[in-house]
Design a protein around this motif. Structure first.
Motif, PDB file in Angstrom:
ATOM      1  N   ASN A   1      -1.074   2.013  -0.864  1.00  0.00           N
ATOM      2  CA  ASN A   1      -2.097   2.337   0.139  1.00  0.00           C
ATOM      3  C   ASN A   1      -1.683   1.832   1.521  1.00  0.00           C
ATOM      4  O   ASN A   1      -2.489   1.277   2.276  1.00  0.00           O
ATOM      5  CB  ASN A   1      -3.452   1.744  -0.265  1.00  0.00           C
ATOM      6  CG  ASN A   1      -4.607   2.406   0.464  1.00  0.00           C
ATOM      7  OD1 ASN A   1      -4.480   3.516   0.974  1.00  0.00           O
ATOM      8  ND2 ASN A   1      -5.740   1.726   0.526  1.00  0.00           N
ATOM      9  N   ALA A   2      -0.405   2.021   1.853  1.00  0.00           N
ATOM     10  CA  ALA A   2       0.135   1.509   3.114  1.00  0.00           C
ATOM     11  C   ALA A   2      -0.408   2.291   4.302  1.00  0.00           C
ATOM     12  O   ALA A   2      -0.618   3.503   4.226  1.00  0.00           O
ATOM     13  CB  ALA A   2       1.662   1.591   3.092  1.00  0.00           C
ATOM     14  N   THR A   3      -0.617   1.583   5.399  1.00  0.00           N
ATOM     15  CA  THR A   3      -1.021   2.234   6.648  1.00  0.00           C
ATOM     16  C   THR A   3       0.098   2.219   7.677  1.00  0.00           C
ATOM     17  O   THR A   3      -0.051   2.769   8.757  1.00  0.00           O
ATOM     18  CB  THR A   3      -2.268   1.545   7.232  1.00  0.00           C
ATOM     19  OG1 THR A   3      -1.986   0.157   7.441  1.00  0.00           O
ATOM     20  CG2 THR A   3      -3.454   1.685   6.284  1.00  0.00           C
ATOM     21  N   SER A   4       1.206   1.569   7.335  1.00  0.00           N
ATOM     22  CA  SER A   4       2.396   1.580   8.182  1.00  0.00           C
ATOM     23  C   SER A   4       3.606   1.380   7.279  1.00  0.00           C
ATOM     24  O   SER A   4       3.482   0.890   6.150  1.00  0.00           O
ATOM     25  CB  SER A   4       2.347   0.485   9.245  1.00  0.00           C
ATOM     26  OG  SER A   4       2.523  -0.789   8.647  1.00  0.00           O
ATOM     27  N   GLU A   5       4.772   1.726   7.787  1.00  0.00           N
ATOM     28  CA  GLU A   5       5.984   1.560   6.992  1.00  0.00           C
ATOM     29  C   GLU A   5       6.231   0.085   6.686  1.00  0.00           C
ATOM     30  O   GLU A   5       6.728  -0.262   5.603  1.00  0.00           O
ATOM     31  CB  GLU A   5       7.169   2.169   7.741  1.00  0.00           C
ATOM     32  CG  GLU A   5       8.386   2.393   6.886  1.00  0.00           C
ATOM     33  CD  GLU A   5       9.459   3.206   7.576  1.00  0.00           C
ATOM     34  OE1 GLU A   5      10.362   3.694   6.886  1.00  0.00           O
ATOM     35  OE2 GLU A   5       9.403   3.346   8.815  1.00  0.00           O
ATOM     36  N   ALA A   6       5.849  -0.775   7.613  1.00  0.00           N
ATOM     37  CA  ALA A   6       6.061  -2.215   7.411  1.00  0.00           C
ATOM     38  C   ALA A   6       5.279  -2.745   6.215  1.00  0.00           C
ATOM     39  O   ALA A   6       5.696  -3.718   5.570  1.00  0.00           O
ATOM     40  CB  ALA A   6       5.677  -2.976   8.677  1.00  0.00           C
ATOM     41  N   ASP A   7       4.145  -2.101   5.893  1.00  0.00           N
ATOM     42  CA  ASP A   7       3.336  -2.549   4.758  1.00  0.00           C
ATOM     43  C   ASP A   7       4.088  -2.464   3.433  1.00  0.00           C
ATOM     44  O   ASP A   7       3.709  -3.113   2.454  1.00  0.00           O
ATOM     45  CB  ASP A   7       2.061  -1.707   4.650  1.00  0.00           C
ATOM     46  CG  ASP A   7       1.080  -1.965   5.775  1.00  0.00           C
ATOM     47  OD1 ASP A   7       1.230  -2.997   6.452  1.00  0.00           O
ATOM     48  OD2 ASP A   7       0.181  -1.132   5.974  1.00  0.00           O
ATOM     49  N   MET A   8       5.144  -1.664   3.388  1.00  0.00           N
ATOM     50  CA  MET A   8       5.844  -1.434   2.124  1.00  0.00           C
ATOM     51  C   MET A   8       6.991  -2.413   1.879  1.00  0.00           C
ATOM     52  O   MET A   8       7.553  -2.432   0.787  1.00  0.00           O
ATOM     53  CB  MET A   8       6.378  -0.004   2.089  1.00  0.00           C
ATOM     54  CG  MET A   8       5.289   1.059   2.178  1.00  0.00           C
ATOM     55  SD  MET A   8       5.913   2.727   1.893  1.00  0.00           S
ATOM     56  CE  MET A   8       6.955   2.954   3.336  1.00  0.00           C
ATOM     57  N   ILE A   9       7.322  -3.198   2.886  1.00  0.00           N
ATOM     58  CA  ILE A   9       8.442  -4.132   2.740  1.00  0.00           C
ATOM     59  C   ILE A   9       8.162  -5.096   1.590  1.00  0.00           C
ATOM     60  O   ILE A   9       7.098  -5.706   1.504  1.00  0.00           O
ATOM     61  CB  ILE A   9       8.683  -4.902   4.053  1.00  0.00           C
ATOM     62  CG1 ILE A   9       9.129  -3.941   5.153  1.00  0.00           C
ATOM     63  CG2 ILE A   9       9.728  -5.994   3.857  1.00  0.00           C
ATOM     64  CD1 ILE A   9       9.250  -4.581   6.528  1.00  0.00           C
ATOM     65  N   GLY A  10       9.143  -5.195   0.696  1.00  0.00           N
ATOM     66  CA  GLY A  10       9.008  -6.064  -0.461  1.00  0.00           C
ATOM     67  C   GLY A  10       8.315  -5.428  -1.644  1.00  0.00           C
ATOM     68  O   GLY A  10       8.207  -6.052  -2.703  1.00  0.00           O
ATOM     69  N   HIS A  11       7.844  -4.173  -1.498  1.00  0.00           N
ATOM     70  CA  HIS A  11       7.107  -3.516  -2.575  1.00  0.00           C
ATOM     71  C   HIS A  11       7.746  -2.213  -3.038  1.00  0.00           C
ATOM     72  O   HIS A  11       7.395  -1.710  -4.108  1.00  0.00           O
ATOM     73  CB  HIS A  11       5.669  -3.225  -2.129  1.00  0.00           C
ATOM     74  CG  HIS A  11       4.914  -4.434  -1.687  1.00  0.00           C
ATOM     75  ND1 HIS A  11       4.434  -5.385  -2.572  1.00  0.00           N
ATOM     76  CD2 HIS A  11       4.574  -4.859  -0.438  1.00  0.00           C
ATOM     77  CE1 HIS A  11       3.819  -6.345  -1.898  1.00  0.00           C
ATOM     78  NE2 HIS A  11       3.892  -6.054  -0.598  1.00  0.00           N
TER      79      HIS A  11
END
Length: 330
Positions: A33-43
């Motif tokens: 449920n990311a709202t930016s690409e940075a939210d996905m770092i590490g996942h």
């Protein structure tokens, strides 16, 4: 056999029943449920497949970190929010789901056209705020649709579906699509227009249905709108940046456009100071009554949303099991 890991990057939270029903026997399905690409770092780095919607983009920053990815599937038609060219160099196929919302988007385009050309939105807005007389005279002149030109930019699946709906209304349907092979005009009983400027000049209603590429970015802008007949209409249910929406307010105020219906904008939600939003929210501006804005919703029906999720999950399953892939865009 080790279990795979499928990551749903955005748009969906953890209610993943359709995805887990299709993939649960071979994979763990995780929603970021990311709202930016940075939210996905590490996942996302260990994902064996990625399902991407339209809330974020996947660029070099993410693609270069993917270790095991066998497929990125864009769960929708447009794929401009994933760097598919770079993914190809990394050996990662990128697919889309081109057919899930064909009927819904075509229906929305025609519904928007009818709402504009029959004055439905205009009359409703005026009467609701007690502006003007309770009379059809507020909206004159409205003209009959039969025989008027419905111009289509992009005769893909949705463009064809919209064209056939407009044809059923008795409209003279013309399309511009230099990538479409000869014969589709004859097969569908519509007209091909060789030059885009000629389509602008002819169109009583211009409906945009092309993907977003460097070729189609702002394919409809102030110059093209200026070629359209006075009192014409513009509908965009494709991708936001195919139309320069900042050109619409001036065209409405001058009478060049009698109305515009826009389902998609380049940034969503749009910034509050976007010129079209400012005009659309101002009761003193003609755009207030003559522009319809929707929140990128033309694709949506319960059936279409389920199709999009199921077809995306099916694409992941094929990739994980080494089966032939479909709808590869890179």
């Amino acid at each position: 056999m080790p279990r795979f890991r499928v990551v749903v990057a955005d748009f969906l939270a953890d209610a993943l029943a359709p995805e887990r029903e299709l993939l649960g026997d071979i994979a763990d399905v995780v929603a970021l449920n990311a709202t930016s690409e940075a939210d996905m770092i590490g996942h996302i780095e260990t994902a064996d497949a990625v399902m991407l919607y339209h809330n974020i983009a996947i660029t070099k920053e993410t693609i270069t970190r993917l270790q095991n990815c066998k497929l990125i599937v864009r769960c929708g038609v447009g794929f401009d929010n994933v760097d598919h060219r770079l993914a190809r160099t990394k050996g990662i196929p990128v697919a889309n789901v081109p057919d899930y919302g064909t009927e819904e988007v075509a229906d929305s385009a025609i519904g928007m056209m009818l709402t504009l050309t029959r004055g439905i939105n205009f009359f409703n807005n005026r009467l609701q705020r007690k502006s003007g007389d309770w009379s059809y005279m507020q909206g004159t002149p409205l003209v009959r649709l039969r025989g008027r030109v419905f111009g289509v930019i992009g005769l893909g699946r949705i463009g064809t579906a919209a064209a056939l709906r407009a044809k059923a209304l008795g409209m003279d349907v013309a399309f511009y699509d230099p990538h479409k092979q000869d014969g589709y005009d004859k097969a569908n009983g519509i007209r091909r227009v060789e030059k885009l400027d000629d389509l602008f000049r002819q169109s009583f209603v211009l409906s945009v249905h092309c993907p977003l590429t460097e070729e189609t970015r702002h394919i409809v802008g102030a110059r093209g709108i200026g070629l359209m007949p006075d009192g014409s209409y513009l509908v965009n249910t494709a991708r936001g940046a195919t139309v320069d929406a900042t050109a619409i307010p001036a065209a409405i105020r001058s009478g060049k456009l009698q109305g515009a219906a826009i389902d998609v904008l380049p940034i969503e939600p749009p910034l509050a100071d976007h010129p079209l939003l400012v005009a659309w929210r101002d009761p003193a501006d003609p755009c207030y009554d003559r522009v319809i804005l929707n929140p990128h919703s033309a694709f949506y029906s319960e059936e279409g949303l389920l199709d999009m999720r199921v077809k995306g999950a099916q694409a992941c399953r094929r990739a994980l099991l080494g089966e032939p892939l479909r709808n590869i865009v890179n």
